[in-house]
Motif scaffolding. Structure first.
Motif, PDB file in Angstrom:
ATOM      1  N   ILE A 186      54.790 155.486  36.304  1.00  0.00           N
ATOM      2  CA  ILE A 186      53.884 154.354  36.119  1.00  0.00           C
ATOM      3  C   ILE A 186      54.205 153.323  37.192  1.00  0.00           C
ATOM      4  CG2 ILE A 186      53.183 152.497  34.565  1.00  0.00           C
ATOM      5  CD1 ILE A 186      54.023 154.299  32.236  1.00  0.00           C
ATOM      6  N   VAL A 187      53.191 152.848  37.917  1.00  0.00           N
ATOM      7  CA  VAL A 187      53.410 151.853  38.962  1.00  0.00           C
ATOM      8  C   VAL A 187      53.693 150.503  38.314  1.00  0.00           C
ATOM      9  CG1 VAL A 187      52.435 150.722  40.990  1.00  0.00           C
ATOM     10  CG2 VAL A 187      51.904 153.116  40.533  1.00  0.00           C
ATOM     11  N   GLN A 188      54.770 149.865  38.732  1.00  0.00           N
ATOM     12  CA  GLN A 188      55.198 148.587  38.180  1.00  0.00           C
ATOM     13  C   GLN A 188      55.419 147.585  39.308  1.00  0.00           C
ATOM     14  OE1 GLN A 188      58.467 149.203  35.185  1.00  0.00           O
ATOM     15  NE2 GLN A 188      58.348 151.296  35.965  1.00  0.00           N
ATOM     16  N   GLY A 189      55.074 146.332  39.053  1.00  0.00           N
ATOM     17  CA  GLY A 189      55.328 145.282  40.021  1.00  0.00           C
ATOM     18  C   GLY A 189      54.123 144.835  40.803  1.00  0.00           C
ATOM     19  N   LEU A 190      52.928 145.371  40.494  1.00  0.00           N
ATOM     20  CA  LEU A 190      51.715 144.909  41.149  1.00  0.00           C
ATOM     21  C   LEU A 190      51.294 143.567  40.570  1.00  0.00           C
ATOM     22  CD1 LEU A 190      49.589 148.203  41.073  1.00  0.00           C
ATOM     23  CD2 LEU A 190      51.017 147.366  42.950  1.00  0.00           C
ATOM     24  N   ASP A 191      50.566 142.783  41.348  1.00  0.00           N
ATOM     25  CA  ASP A 191      50.014 141.536  40.828  1.00  0.00           C
ATOM     26  C   ASP A 191      49.078 141.836  39.664  1.00  0.00           C
ATOM     27  OD1 ASP A 191      51.389 140.053  42.660  1.00  0.00           O
ATOM     28  OD2 ASP A 191      49.694 139.775  44.028  1.00  0.00           O
ATOM     29  N   ALA A 192      48.959 140.897  38.764  1.00  0.00           N
ATOM     30  CA  ALA A 192      48.070 141.066  37.617  1.00  0.00           C
ATOM     31  C   ALA A 192      46.621 141.198  38.084  1.00  0.00           C
ATOM     32  CB  ALA A 192      48.208 139.867  36.676  1.00  0.00           C
ATOM     33  N   GLY A 193      45.884 142.037  37.426  1.00  0.00           N
ATOM     34  CA  GLY A 193      44.464 142.174  37.715  1.00  0.00           C
ATOM     35  C   GLY A 193      44.106 143.176  38.784  1.00  0.00           C
ATOM     36  N   VAL A 194      45.062 143.933  39.310  1.00  0.00           N
ATOM     37  CA  VAL A 194      44.748 144.938  40.324  1.00  0.00           C
ATOM     38  C   VAL A 194      43.841 146.003  39.720  1.00  0.00           C
ATOM     39  CG1 VAL A 194      45.690 146.802  41.736  1.00  0.00           C
ATOM     40  CG2 VAL A 194      46.812 144.565  41.696  1.00  0.00           C
ATOM     41  N   THR A 195      42.718 146.237  40.366  1.00  0.00           N
ATOM     42  CA  THR A 195      41.739 147.209  39.876  1.00  0.00           C
ATOM     43  C   THR A 195      41.647 148.451  40.740  1.00  0.00           C
ATOM     44  OG1 THR A 195      39.993 146.049  41.098  1.00  0.00           O
ATOM     45  CG2 THR A 195      40.296 145.436  38.790  1.00  0.00           C
ATOM     46  N   SER A 196      42.155 148.393  41.990  1.00  0.00           N
ATOM     47  CA  SER A 196      41.999 149.521  42.903  1.00  0.00           C
ATOM     48  C   SER A 196      43.245 149.682  43.752  1.00  0.00           C
ATOM     49  CB  SER A 196      40.793 149.320  43.834  1.00  0.00           C
ATOM     50  OG  SER A 196      39.614 149.088  43.107  1.00  0.00           O
ATOM     51  N   LEU A 197      43.619 150.926  44.001  1.00  0.00           N
ATOM     52  CA  LEU A 197      44.710 151.245  44.902  1.00  0.00           C
ATOM     53  C   LEU A 197      44.234 152.285  45.907  1.00  0.00           C
ATOM     54  CD1 LEU A 197      47.967 151.692  42.765  1.00  0.00           C
ATOM     55  CD2 LEU A 197      47.430 149.840  44.350  1.00  0.00           C
ATOM     56  N   SER A 198      44.584 152.074  47.174  1.00  0.00           N
ATOM     57  CA  SER A 198      44.306 153.041  48.234  1.00  0.00           C
ATOM     58  C   SER A 198      45.634 153.409  48.882  1.00  0.00           C
ATOM     59  CB  SER A 198      43.354 152.432  49.269  1.00  0.00           C
ATOM     60  OG  SER A 198      43.148 153.326  50.343  1.00  0.00           O
ATOM     61  N   LEU A 199      46.048 154.647  48.731  1.00  0.00           N
ATOM     62  CA  LEU A 199      47.341 155.080  49.248  1.00  0.00           C
ATOM     63  C   LEU A 199      47.261 155.344  50.736  1.00  0.00           C
ATOM     64  CD1 LEU A 199      48.540 157.526  46.440  1.00  0.00           C
ATOM     65  CD2 LEU A 199      49.075 155.089  46.728  1.00  0.00           C
ATOM     66  N   ARG A 200      48.253 154.890  51.458  1.00  0.00           N
ATOM     67  CA  ARG A 200      48.333 155.075  52.896  1.00  0.00           C
ATOM     68  C   ARG A 200      49.615 155.820  53.242  1.00  0.00           C
ATOM     69  NH1 ARG A 200      43.840 152.133  55.171  1.00  0.00           N
ATOM     70  NH2 ARG A 200      42.597 151.706  53.332  1.00  0.00           N
ATOM     71  N   THR A 201      49.971 155.860  54.514  1.00  0.00           N
ATOM     72  CA  THR A 201      51.068 156.711  54.943  1.00  0.00           C
ATOM     73  C   THR A 201      52.415 156.236  54.407  1.00  0.00           C
ATOM     74  OG1 THR A 201      49.866 157.374  56.898  1.00  0.00           O
ATOM     75  CG2 THR A 201      52.193 157.665  56.970  1.00  0.00           C
ATOM     76  N   TRP A 202      53.366 157.152  54.425  1.00  0.00           N
ATOM     77  CA  TRP A 202      54.683 156.941  53.859  1.00  0.00           C
ATOM     78  C   TRP A 202      55.544 156.070  54.764  1.00  0.00           C
ATOM     79  CZ3 TRP A 202      56.356 159.821  49.358  1.00  0.00           C
ATOM     80  CH2 TRP A 202      55.348 160.625  48.826  1.00  0.00           C
ATOM     81  N   LEU A 203      56.356 155.210  54.127  1.00  0.00           N
ATOM     82  CA  LEU A 203      57.323 154.388  54.845  1.00  0.00           C
ATOM     83  C   LEU A 203      58.673 155.074  54.960  1.00  0.00           C
ATOM     84  CD1 LEU A 203      56.510 150.973  53.166  1.00  0.00           C
ATOM     85  CD2 LEU A 203      55.832 151.726  55.438  1.00  0.00           C
ATOM     86  N   GLY A 204      58.883 156.099  54.166  1.00  0.00           N
ATOM     87  CA  GLY A 204      60.131 156.858  54.139  1.00  0.00           C
ATOM     88  C   GLY A 204      59.960 157.981  53.144  1.00  0.00           C
ATOM     89  N   PRO A 205      61.029 158.702  52.854  1.00  0.00           N
ATOM     90  CA  PRO A 205      60.902 159.851  51.959  1.00  0.00           C
ATOM     91  C   PRO A 205      60.567 159.484  50.522  1.00  0.00           C
ATOM     92  CG  PRO A 205      63.207 159.455  52.517  1.00  0.00           C
ATOM     93  CD  PRO A 205      62.387 158.587  53.416  1.00  0.00           C
ATOM     94  N   GLN A 206      60.793 158.212  50.120  1.00  0.00           N
ATOM     95  CA  GLN A 206      60.558 157.818  48.729  1.00  0.00           C
ATOM     96  C   GLN A 206      59.490 156.744  48.559  1.00  0.00           C
ATOM     97  OE1 GLN A 206      61.945 158.990  45.671  1.00  0.00           O
ATOM     98  NE2 GLN A 206      62.428 160.683  47.052  1.00  0.00           N
ATOM     99  N   GLU A 207      59.030 156.128  49.641  1.00  0.00           N
ATOM    100  CA  GLU A 207      58.082 155.020  49.517  1.00  0.00           C
ATOM    101  C   GLU A 207      56.771 155.323  50.233  1.00  0.00           C
ATOM    102  OE1 GLU A 207      60.193 150.781  48.818  1.00  0.00           O
ATOM    103  OE2 GLU A 207      60.244 151.508  50.877  1.00  0.00           O
ATOM    104  N   VAL A 208      55.680 155.079  49.526  1.00  0.00           N
ATOM    105  CA  VAL A 208      54.358 155.245  50.102  1.00  0.00           C
ATOM    106  C   VAL A 208      53.649 153.888  50.081  1.00  0.00           C
ATOM    107  CG1 VAL A 208      53.248 155.853  47.894  1.00  0.00           C
ATOM    108  CG2 VAL A 208      52.252 156.655  50.059  1.00  0.00           C
TER     109      VAL A 208
END
Length: 396
Positions: free
Chosen positions: A310-332
């Protein structure tokens, strides 16, 4: 992606090869984004190497217009991002010295450039239909775009100024639809695809060898192996699918594809060349906007789920996410937007095209999300008209 576009994509598979359905999609697409955010599949891309300083697109006064200059012949430093501008937003104001369909390049040193030799995107309903894409290499030092004079894609090294054109022409009429452009890290390979597809093919160019190969269109390029020999593709509508094409330059096959039971919005391929991150999408009956589900990691070749958080730590009210390239082996990287999903906030009447208005400029927040824990940390903010109109270094 709206239910209407999903239906039209399904119809396109059995329809005559004409532009009518595509024109409908494009007009609806741009008008639709005046109220909701369309989450792109695997558009892909790294966020300015984790920059943490907020980037502004809408300058506070006319003096800032002087900072937008034509891209010089050489000597430009790495880019943080690029944004496409449309100049008649339905609300708010456009950037100073705005030009319709123009890509603005934002360098990490704070300078801003336009690309005068790039074909601009046209405005649906006002100047025609065309979606002229741009891509930035992972290190921010190269760009790929459609060169108006060359009538094909061009890769430009920003520091040296060297320009290399693709070894085959690409007709301008192939730029209709939602285009996807991927540039390899070394600038050698350019991949051009569209979704939805009609009769023309996708293409991959090897600029060093002067080779070109046709690809199955209607997909999103998600990753290319370091040797350029294996291509990973994703598809999010009308069904979520993954495809792997090995031995690109030694066979003419289109690889193997798998259809997934769940609807997803995909990231690019992970650094290990195996995994791909995705956000689950759920639709309520009669309500066209998806709600955010878990962040999962899938095996790109088999579709097997390797993890879910479950994604945690986003600002309240986020309705959309668009995934982009990876910053490292564990972070996108994830671009987030908070826009009320209100189906009644846009007009669907017969004069929809005649209104000739563009989506308002919005704030998009970039997060680094840990795929193992789901924790999100804020990186920076951007201003653009939607997810499709901003490119970060790395890929699509």
């Amino acid at each position: 992606m709206t239910w209407l576009r999903d239906v039209l994509v399904d119809l396109a598979e059995d329809s005559p090869q004409v532009d009518l359905a595509e024109r409908t999609i494009m007009i609806r697409d741009r008008r639709r984004r005046t109220a909701i955010s369309l989450v792109a599949a695997a558009m892909v891309v790294v966020t300015a190497l984790g920059a943490t300083v907020a980037a502004r697109l809408l300058p506070p006064g006319p003096d800032d217009a002087a900072s937008v200059s034509d891209l010089p012949a050489k000597g430009v430093g790495p880019l943080s991002h690029a944004v496409r501008t449309y100049c008649r937003p339905e609300s708010g104001r456009a950037p100073e010295d705005c030009r319709d369909g123009e890509w603005r390049l934002f360098a990490r040193d704070g300078r801003t450039y336009r690309v005068p030799d790039a074909l601009p995107s046209l405005v649906p309903g006002r100047t025609g239909l065309s979606d002229s894409p741009l891509a930035i290499s992972r290190d921010g030092g190269k760009i790929a775009y459609y060169g108006a004079a060359e009538e094909t894609f061009v890769v430009r090294d920003l520091a040296s100024g060297r320009r290399t054109a693709a070894p085959a022409k690409v007709p301008r009429e192939w730029l209709y639809s939602r285009t996807r452009l991927m540039l390899s890290a070394d600038g050698r390979y350019v991949i051009f695809m569209k979704n939805p597809q009609f009769k023309d093919p996708g293409l991959i160019f090897d600029l060093r060898a002067g080779a070109v190969r046709e690809l199955p269109n209607g997909w999103v390029p998600a990753g290319l192996s370091a040797d350029g020999g294996t291509l990973t593709l994703s598809q999010y509508s009308p069904r979520s699918m993954l495809r792997t094409i090995p031995r690109l330059w030694t066979t003419s096959g289109n690889g193997t594809s798998i259809t997934l039971a769940q609807n997803y919005e995909f990231s690019p391929l992970a650094p290990d060349g195996r995994g791909i991150a995705a956000v689950e999408r759920y639709f309520a009956r009669g309500f066209p906007c998806p709600r955010l589900g878990n962040l999962v990691v899938l095996d790109a070749r088999t579709g097997v789920k390797l993890g879910s958080v479950i994604v945690q730590g986003l600002d309240a009210g986020v309705t959309s996410l668009s995934l982009r390239t990876w910053l490292g082996p564990q972070e996108v990287t994830a671009l987030a937007e908070s826009v009320p999903c209100n189906v009644g906030a846009y007009h669907e009447g017969p004069d929809e095209e005649a209104e000739q208005l563009d989506p308002p400029y919005r704030t998009l927040t970039a997060y680094a999300v840990n795929v193992g824990t789901g924790r999100a940390r804020k990186l920076t903010t951007y201003t653009a008209q939607d997810f499709f109109e901003i490119v970060l270094p790395g890929a699509v």
